[in-house]
Motif scaffolding. Sequence first.
Motif: not given
Length: 123
Positions: A31-41, A51-56, A97-100, A107-114
């Motif tokens: 039920n969630y869009d799933m994404g990858w972010f990165r942070q360099a030093p 990857h959006s659920l909307l039409r994959s 991260a997971a976004a509803s 960043r603030d559109e994502y609900n859950y983070w690893g």
Amino acid sequence: QVQLVESGGGLVQAGGSLRLSCAASGFTFSNYDMGWFRQAPGKEREFVAAHSLLRSIPYYTDSVKGRFTISRDNAKNTLYLQMNSVKPEDTAVYYCAAASKVFATARDEYNYWGQGTQVTVSS
């Protein structure tokens, strides 16, 4: 309890490949869009791909288009990031991260983070 656990990071030479995985639990993954972010030093955490659920539909930041591929397996509750032709500037901690919200890139559109996995690209 929501959990996102990244794996697959490590040290790779420039031009090489790496595949990141993110195992999700504690929420309805499909039920969630799933994404990858990165942070360099010393830099802000930035959007890489999602990857959006909307039409994959997958979508990417310009700097990784044509090199990285995001995919998901809803049956396994797992998100992947295939990284090809890596460059030293890809060195960062990579976060899943997971976004509803659909087509979320901020960043603030994502609900859950690893917790993140380190990717280091040597030149």
